[in-house]
Scaffold this active site. Structure first.
Site, PDB file in Angstrom:
ATOM      1  N   ASP A 288      -1.339  -2.045  -2.569  1.00  0.00           N
ATOM      2  CA  ASP A 288      -2.284  -1.607  -1.693  1.00  0.00           C
ATOM      3  C   ASP A 288      -2.090  -2.483  -0.533  1.00  0.00           C
ATOM      4  OD1 ASP A 288      -4.236  -0.638  -0.278  1.00  0.00           O
ATOM      5  OD2 ASP A 288      -5.768  -0.856  -1.723  1.00  0.00           O
TER       6      ASP A 288
HETATM    7  C1  NOJ Z   1      -6.299   0.210   1.631  1.00  0.00           C
HETATM    8  C2  NOJ Z   1      -7.180   0.974   0.871  1.00  0.00           C
HETATM    9  O1  NOJ Z   1      -7.585  -0.006  -0.037  1.00  0.00           O
HETATM   10  C3  NOJ Z   1      -6.316   2.157   0.176  1.00  0.00           C
HETATM   11  O2  NOJ Z   1      -7.177   2.905  -0.600  1.00  0.00           O
HETATM   12  C4  NOJ Z   1      -5.500   2.726   1.109  1.00  0.00           C
HETATM   13  O3  NOJ Z   1      -4.897   3.822   0.361  1.00  0.00           O
HETATM   14  C5  NOJ Z   1      -4.623   1.816   1.854  1.00  0.00           C
HETATM   15  N1  NOJ Z   1      -5.169   0.881   2.566  1.00  0.00           N
HETATM   16  C6  NOJ Z   1      -3.571   2.903   2.920  1.00  0.00           C
HETATM   17  O4  NOJ Z   1      -4.307   3.069   3.929  1.00  0.00           O
END
Ligand code: NOJ
Length: 763
Positions: A288
């Site tokens: 993530d």
């Molecule tokens: C951070 C978030 O926690 C996640 O859910 C998301 O898919 C990613 N950023 C990409 O944008």
């Protein structure tokens, strides 16, 4: 010459695809041969390049050539990009990868398509309140059709993190507190996105997130530490992830939090032992965002160390950190990672591209004519409106204030009365915000020529302007009004005075929930409570239409407001859908998937808790030396599964076709449900089971089945649930998945509190 070379490159890939894969008897044999052949041609740098998902940055059509990320694509340093919107741009960038990089390997294009694309569905928490798996799947299918028409082949959804703490802003993105329902929704979402096998150009790859346990962050503060027993993990929190993997989800996203003291992104037990070995996951794992770099802050070492930790744990793709791309070669030289591990990760990325059909046709998702025909279509919007109206939960309707008549004058008052940009809700990256219908838009259209709709803002979102700014980011401004509180209130009261009924459109702005939007005070904000009080003081009937991304604390409202309709954030068609329900064109049938507490101090409060050794007797409040509080009882304001209708349903007693069963057998539990009111309506019939004695303590009840039925006024229906030993199994102290002989209680009802009971024995 340049073109000739690039054509030759593509021809090689295409030939290898046909020879290696397309014609093979066993599709994975074909894929293996193809990927083997391709990997033999790849340099170490190119393999590491496939593991890299960098920040996309600004790419403007026609200028792709000069942007920094495009230079890296040319050099073979990028495996995919994310959150780039527009099929022309995506096609242009894909063309660079195909024609200007040495091997012409297609890129993955991902996006946070969380609850719809341009046609936006309710936020996931709202969607879960439909308890309608067909609707959930349909919403994901439409999202896939629209996203794929715009060049996207990979979505960072479903988010299946179980959450029991409404302070956590991301509770809005999940399906609530229950593992059984969460698992069913996870599977429906994966089916909707991926279709049968991702072979069609409107089927996209799902990414289950955030693995694992992200929803259990301490104190409901985002990114915070998680610590729980393995029993709780496997019996509760892990179920939805596992279900999504079983449904064939192509990818998994690591979570930011730690699990048993090791950040998920670097946790070998989680990513390899559980996910791959125990569950048989065959796709790839992406971090993530800066998950790898964040392990430095977690105290796990420097960039090189944490990158090696992640790769060795079983993570394949590095989103944003650029940790793999900058350190893996040194780690290889130093013996900290092996080439076999890099190869395994690279292989998984290439396999995903193969499964998506990108080697057969890198422009599979880049048909320039589809976007015009398939995005935000009238049919998709009709579906979104219907599904949104299913997600609303009627919390109170004293004296049948609702439904409203399409006549007279209706006042719509509050900061959310006429906002379009706040309707789609958090995480609607692709939405065109002003295309959404506001509540006032929806009511005007539905009552045109029959009733007058007046609006007034009534108050700002809260008195603290800086808080309001934080709570209305990303183009969701509620346009703070410079008038004084008194001026705003006077205008609202004047509008109310001319009206027959007042709709108070209050609650949260859409960015008050979602990522990094945690809160400790969950009551209506100061200005809104004051406005509501003043509106109630007019003596006109008041309906609270509550916008929220989380359970709010509504104790005061429940005591003072005659009607409360919780509408979450319903998506692009929210305004029309709310009007449908307020005016009785649709009878509400949504049921809560999270418990609403009476105050924040009760949190975490959830229905499937353990009993303790000192429980309160049923219906009691305070008893000294019992498990309770001095100042509030243990009961929620609204329990899990709760939701009213414009009609009433009566449940018969539960009958069981037998009272004893073996672990190979089954029994059937039946109730008769009758619509005793005057309107047709839907009801979610819920089955709960309690294991009355076990080798480990067991919850006081667990959801084990549900059926959504439609009953005409006066109609009755028998509803049966088959109970097999599979529904009775749990992970015991040794984490064996067992069912244990003994007595069980079966409970069936319209919510988790209001149930009829019967018991049986498992031999
Ligand atoms: C951070 C978030 O926690 C996640 O859910 C998301 O898919 C990613 N950023 C990409 O944008």
């Amino acid at each position: 010459m340049k073109h000739l070379l690039s054509n030759l490159r593509f021809l090689w890939l295409y030939w290898a695809f046909v020879a290696g894969g397309a014609c093979a008897q066993n599709p994975s044999e074909g894929m293996n041969r193809f990927v083997d052949g391709l990997m033999k041609k790849m340099t170490l740098d190119e393999k590491i390049g496939q593991l890299n998902l960098p920040v996309t940055g600004e790419i403007i059509t026609g200028q792709a050539q000069s942007s920094e990320v495009v230079q890296r694509i040319r050099a073979g340093e990028v495996g995919g990009l994310f959150n780039l919107k527009g099929v022309e741009r995506i096609r242009e960038v894909q063309k660079v990868a195909m024609e200007e990089s040495r091997l012409g390997i297609p890129l993955l294009f991902g996006m946070d398509v969380i609850h719809g694309y341009e046609t936006v569905f309710p936020i996931p928490l709202g969607l879960s309140c439909t308890w309608d798996m067909k609707a959930v799947e349909e919403s994901a299918r439409i999202a896939a059709v629209e996203a794929s028409a715009d060049g996207i082949c990979w979505t960072f959804s479903p988010m299946v993190d179980l959450c029991r703490d409404p302070r956590w802003g991301r509770i809005a993105e999940g399906s609530g507190e229950d593992p059984f329902l969460g698992a069913a929704i996870a599977q429906a979402m994966v089916r909707g996105y991926q279709g049968k096998d991702m072979s069609r150009s409107d089927e996209i790859m799902a990414c289950v997130k955030h693995f694992a346990l992200y929803g259990a962050s301490e104190a409901g503060r985002d990114y915070n530490t998680v610590d729980m027993s393995r029993q709780r993990m496997f019996n509760e929190y892990m179920l939805p992830y596992r279900a999504a993997v079983d449904a064939g989800a192509g990818s998994v996203m690591a979570s930011f939090n730690e699990v048993e003291g090791i950040p998920a992104t670097g946790n070998h037990w989680l990513m390899t032992d559980v996910l791959r070995r125990q569950w048989g996951f065959r796709g790839f794992v992406v971090t993530d965002y800066t998950g790898i770099a964040e392990m430095i802050e977690h105290g796990m070492g420097d960039m090189q160390a944490v990158a090696a930790l992640a790769l060795n744990a079983g993570v394949d793709m590095d989103m944003v950190s650029d940790a793999f791309s900058t350190t893996l070669k040194q780690s290889l030289a130093a013996g900290k990672v092996t080439e076999a591990t890099i190869d395994a990760a690279c292989r998984r990325i290439l396999e995903a591209k193969y499964k998506l059909g990108l080697f057969a046709d890198p422009y599979k998702y880049c048909d320039l004519s589809r976007a015009r025909r398939q995005i935000f279509t009238p049919q998709h919007r009709v579906a979104a409106r219907r599904i949104a109206s299913e997600s609303f939960v009627l919390l109170k309707n004293e004296g049948e204030v609702l439904p409203l008549k399409k006549q007279g004058t209706i006042a719509v008052v509050g900061p959310l009365a006429d906002s379009r940009t706040n309707m789609p809700g958090t995480w609607s990256v692709a939405a065109v915000l002003d295309k959404a219908t506001s509540l006032a838009d929806g009511l005007r259209a539905a009552t045109a020529g029959r009733a007058r709709v007046l609006t007034a803002k009534g108050c700002n979102l809260m008195s603290d302007a800086a808080y309001e700014e934080r709570a209305t980011m990303f183009g969701r401004s509620l346009h703070r009004d410079g008038r004084s509180d008194k001026e705003l209130l006077d205008e609202a009261l004047a509008v109310a005075a001319q009206s027959d009924v007042v709709i108070a459109a209050l609650g949260e702005a859409s960015e008050m929930s979602g990522e990094s939007s945690c809160r400790t005070d969950l009551e209506l904000t100061d200005t809104q409570r004051a406005l509501l009080q003043a509106l109630l003081g007019t003596g006109k009937p008041v309906v609270l239409v509550l916008f929220t991304g989380r359970p709010l604390v509504l104790d005061w409202e429940q005591r003072h407001v005659p009607a409360i309709l919780n509408v979450w954030f319903g998506g692009s068609e929210a305004g029309s859908a709310i009007a449908d329900v307020l005016l009785g064109d649709v009878n509400p049938g949504g049921k809560l998937t999270t418990t609403f507490p009476k105050n924040v101090g009760q949190i975490p409060l959830f229905y499937n808790h353990k009993n303790t050794g000192r429980p309160l007797p049923q219906g009691a409040w305070f008893r000294k030396f019992r498990s309770n509080y001095l100042d509030v009882d243990n009961e929620p304001l609204y329990p899990f599964g709760f939701g009213l209708s414009y009609t009433d349903f009566a449940y018969s007693n539960v009958t069981l076709d037998k009272s004893v069963m073996t672990d190979k057998g089954e029994l059937t539990a039946t109730v008769t449900v009758t619509n005793t009111g005057k309107k047709d309506g839907t009801e979610v019939v819920q089955l709960y089971i309690r294991d009355l004695m076990g080798s480990v303590t067991r919850p006081v009840k667990e959801l084990k089945g549900f059926k959504k039925i439609f009953l005409k006024a006066g109609e009755s229906q028998k509803v049966s649930f088959k109970i097999t030993s599979d529904l009775l199994r749990f992970y015991n102290y040794r984490l064996d998945f067992v069912c244990e002989p003994g007595n069980f209680e079966v409970m069936i009802g319209s919510n988790s509190k209001d149930v009829k009971r019967a018991t049986f024995k498992l031999l």
